[in-house]
Design a protein around this motif. Sequence first.
Motif, PDB file in Angstrom:
ATOM      1  N   ILE A 173       0.862  -1.182   0.000  1.00  0.00           N
ATOM      2  CA  ILE A 173       0.000   0.000   0.000  1.00  0.00           C
ATOM      3  C   ILE A 173       0.898   1.232   0.000  1.00  0.00           C
ATOM      4  CG2 ILE A 173      -1.712   1.311   1.329  1.00  0.00           C
ATOM      5  CD1 ILE A 173      -2.553  -1.456   2.535  1.00  0.00           C
ATOM      6  N   TYR A 174       0.627   2.165  -0.898  1.00  0.00           N
ATOM      7  CA  TYR A 174       1.411   3.399  -0.937  1.00  0.00           C
ATOM      8  C   TYR A 174       1.157   4.220   0.319  1.00  0.00           C
ATOM      9  CZ  TYR A 174       1.902   2.357  -5.936  1.00  0.00           C
ATOM     10  OH  TYR A 174       2.181   1.746  -7.144  1.00  0.00           O
ATOM     11  N   GLY A 175       2.225   4.763   0.887  1.00  0.00           N
ATOM     12  CA  GLY A 175       2.056   5.563   2.093  1.00  0.00           C
ATOM     13  C   GLY A 175       3.161   6.575   2.303  1.00  0.00           C
ATOM     14  N   LEU A 176       2.920   7.498   3.218  1.00  0.00           N
ATOM     15  CA  LEU A 176       3.939   8.450   3.650  1.00  0.00           C
ATOM     16  C   LEU A 176       3.536   8.991   5.013  1.00  0.00           C
ATOM     17  CD1 LEU A 176       3.606  12.007   2.126  1.00  0.00           C
ATOM     18  CD2 LEU A 176       1.761  10.351   2.027  1.00  0.00           C
ATOM     19  N   TYR A 199      -2.345   7.228   3.189  1.00  0.00           N
ATOM     20  CA  TYR A 199      -2.357   5.948   2.471  1.00  0.00           C
ATOM     21  C   TYR A 199      -3.102   6.121   1.152  1.00  0.00           C
ATOM     22  CZ  TYR A 199      -0.916   3.954   6.944  1.00  0.00           C
ATOM     23  OH  TYR A 199      -0.237   3.671   8.101  1.00  0.00           O
ATOM     24  N   PHE A 200      -2.578   5.486   0.103  1.00  0.00           N
ATOM     25  CA  PHE A 200      -3.111   5.672  -1.248  1.00  0.00           C
ATOM     26  C   PHE A 200      -3.223   4.323  -1.951  1.00  0.00           C
ATOM     27  CE2 PHE A 200      -0.844   9.354   0.164  1.00  0.00           C
ATOM     28  CZ  PHE A 200      -1.576  10.450  -0.276  1.00  0.00           C
ATOM     29  N   SER A 201      -4.230   4.200  -2.798  1.00  0.00           N
ATOM     30  CA  SER A 201      -4.441   2.944  -3.509  1.00  0.00           C
ATOM     31  C   SER A 201      -3.714   2.903  -4.847  1.00  0.00           C
ATOM     32  CB  SER A 201      -5.944   2.716  -3.731  1.00  0.00           C
ATOM     33  OG  SER A 201      -6.505   3.801  -4.427  1.00  0.00           O
ATOM     34  N   GLN A 202      -3.362   4.072  -5.397  1.00  0.00           N
ATOM     35  CA  GLN A 202      -2.738   4.112  -6.713  1.00  0.00           C
ATOM     36  C   GLN A 202      -1.545   5.061  -6.737  1.00  0.00           C
ATOM     37  OE1 GLN A 202      -6.276   5.320  -8.977  1.00  0.00           O
ATOM     38  NE2 GLN A 202      -6.279   3.301  -9.938  1.00  0.00           N
ATOM     39  N   LYS A 203      -0.561   4.723  -7.563  1.00  0.00           N
ATOM     40  CA  LYS A 203       0.609   5.582  -7.711  1.00  0.00           C
ATOM     41  C   LYS A 203       0.214   6.953  -8.245  1.00  0.00           C
ATOM     42  CE  LYS A 203       4.367   3.785  -9.530  1.00  0.00           C
ATOM     43  NZ  LYS A 203       5.368   3.322 -10.519  1.00  0.00           N
ATOM     44  N   GLY A 210      -6.411  12.202  -3.097  1.00  0.00           N
ATOM     45  CA  GLY A 210      -7.159  10.947  -3.132  1.00  0.00           C
ATOM     46  C   GLY A 210      -6.743   9.953  -2.072  1.00  0.00           C
ATOM     47  N   GLY A 211      -6.022  10.408  -1.056  1.00  0.00           N
ATOM     48  CA  GLY A 211      -5.539   9.508  -0.016  1.00  0.00           C
ATOM     49  C   GLY A 211      -6.398   9.510   1.233  1.00  0.00           C
ATOM     50  N   LYS A 269     -11.959  -3.237   6.875  1.00  0.00           N
ATOM     51  CA  LYS A 269     -12.635  -1.943   6.723  1.00  0.00           C
ATOM     52  C   LYS A 269     -11.704  -0.921   6.094  1.00  0.00           C
ATOM     53  CE  LYS A 269     -15.345   1.511   9.214  1.00  0.00           C
ATOM     54  NZ  LYS A 269     -15.896   1.952  10.523  1.00  0.00           N
ATOM     55  N   PHE A 270     -10.441  -0.941   6.508  1.00  0.00           N
ATOM     56  CA  PHE A 270      -9.454  -0.018   5.943  1.00  0.00           C
ATOM     57  C   PHE A 270      -9.267  -0.266   4.450  1.00  0.00           C
ATOM     58  CE2 PHE A 270      -5.044   0.628   4.622  1.00  0.00           C
ATOM     59  CZ  PHE A 270      -4.906   1.997   4.834  1.00  0.00           C
ATOM     60  N   LEU A 271      -9.112  -1.536   4.064  1.00  0.00           N
ATOM     61  CA  LEU A 271      -8.903  -1.873   2.653  1.00  0.00           C
ATOM     62  C   LEU A 271     -10.126  -1.548   1.823  1.00  0.00           C
ATOM     63  CD1 LEU A 271      -7.019  -5.278   3.042  1.00  0.00           C
ATOM     64  CD2 LEU A 271      -6.048  -3.071   2.409  1.00  0.00           C
ATOM     65  N   GLU A 272     -11.303  -1.738   2.393  1.00  0.00           N
ATOM     66  CA  GLU A 272     -12.534  -1.409   1.676  1.00  0.00           C
ATOM     67  C   GLU A 272     -12.587   0.091   1.376  1.00  0.00           C
ATOM     68  OE1 GLU A 272     -17.400  -1.891   2.161  1.00  0.00           O
ATOM     69  OE2 GLU A 272     -16.091  -2.051   3.905  1.00  0.00           O
ATOM     70  N   ARG A 273     -12.286   0.902   2.380  1.00  0.00           N
ATOM     71  CA  ARG A 273     -12.281   2.360   2.180  1.00  0.00           C
ATOM     72  C   ARG A 273     -11.198   2.764   1.186  1.00  0.00           C
ATOM     73  NH1 ARG A 273     -12.992   6.995   5.530  1.00  0.00           N
ATOM     74  NH2 ARG A 273     -14.447   5.753   6.758  1.00  0.00           N
ATOM     75  N   LEU A 274     -10.034   2.160   1.286  1.00  0.00           N
ATOM     76  CA  LEU A 274      -8.920   2.489   0.398  1.00  0.00           C
ATOM     77  C   LEU A 274      -9.293   2.239  -1.049  1.00  0.00           C
ATOM     78  CD1 LEU A 274      -5.826   3.331   0.627  1.00  0.00           C
ATOM     79  CD2 LEU A 274      -5.357   0.904   0.253  1.00  0.00           C
ATOM     80  N   ASN A 275      -9.926   1.122  -1.328  1.00  0.00           N
ATOM     81  CA  ASN A 275     -10.286   0.782  -2.704  1.00  0.00           C
ATOM     82  C   ASN A 275     -11.458   1.611  -3.214  1.00  0.00           C
ATOM     83  OD1 ASN A 275      -8.268  -1.153  -3.047  1.00  0.00           O
ATOM     84  ND2 ASN A 275      -9.489  -2.704  -1.990  1.00  0.00           N
ATOM     85  N   LYS A 276     -12.382   1.944  -2.324  1.00  0.00           N
ATOM     86  CA  LYS A 276     -13.503   2.791  -2.729  1.00  0.00           C
ATOM     87  C   LYS A 276     -13.024   4.186  -3.100  1.00  0.00           C
ATOM     88  CE  LYS A 276     -17.484   0.740  -0.356  1.00  0.00           C
ATOM     89  NZ  LYS A 276     -18.506   0.942   0.702  1.00  0.00           N
ATOM     90  N   TRP A 277     -11.944   4.603  -2.461  1.00  0.00           N
ATOM     91  CA  TRP A 277     -11.408   5.950  -2.699  1.00  0.00           C
ATOM     92  C   TRP A 277     -11.079   6.172  -4.181  1.00  0.00           C
ATOM     93  CZ3 TRP A 277     -13.058   7.715   1.448  1.00  0.00           C
ATOM     94  CH2 TRP A 277     -12.630   8.923   1.993  1.00  0.00           C
TER      95      TRP A 277
END
Length: 269
Positions: free
Chosen positions: A53-56, A72-76, A175-176, A257-265
């Motif tokens: 998972i992309y993060g900073l 946290y971000f789902s895409q580059k 979008g994070g 729940k975190f992954l669900e929100r991340l992908n919905k983003w």
Amino acid sequence: MHTIYSDGNLSVEEILAEVKTQKLTHFAITDHDNLTGTIEAVDLAPKYGLVGIYGLELSTVNNGESIHILGYFSQKEQIIKIEQFLKQMQDIRERRALEIQNRLKEYFDIEIDLNKLDSEVTVTRYNIANLIIDAGYPYSLKEIFDKFIGDDCPAYVPSTKISSKEGIKVIKDAGGIAILAHPILYENNDVSEFLEYGIDGIEVFYPHVTDKQIEVYLNFCQQYDLLVTGGSDFHRFDDYKHGNIGSVYLKNPYLAKFLERLNKWIFIK
């Protein structure tokens, strides 16, 4: 987790190998104000059978106190939107490092060579502390922070002037997901204040957190429908201040729940 691109001791591949050894499935590299390590890690994740998972970790200030905001971000394509902003942050850190270097010499007659750091590294106080140790001075990491460069010490220089509100906005505009990092470490801030800034969640599970603190933060997250996250905040093995890889991790249902929100983003932004 932090790599050699900010204030960690391990390379990206060394961290991924340890993540695999610890039998974890998902991970995020969250270097300070730097994207190099997290992009490299997500690219390499399939090689290790992992989900990256992309993060900073953004350094901000609120109520005169240093506050870290995890993104946290789902895409580059999302995370690189803030690349120029981070370049400005890194420039501030470089100027800060020079000022700390000058103060160490002035107040303690300690000399360090910042040129020994890689040009891609985000310069933090941990980098500076390691330079002091590598130069042969007889101090531990804890002593260096307690006596020289920790908050309110003679050689301490604040890292940034960006507000927590602005940091959260920067992450969300790209979008994070914005998470308040390690709230147990803050003395001048109440977590409820960050609701006004649009925070998406809280890092509830963290090294040295007590069962009572976990209960309080979980209840808070439930009350305000916030995401629950956790992590080791790994910098180096057996660090007195942080955890080892795998010592703290996120389980279901919080992970799901975190992954669900991340992908919905992806579709929301």
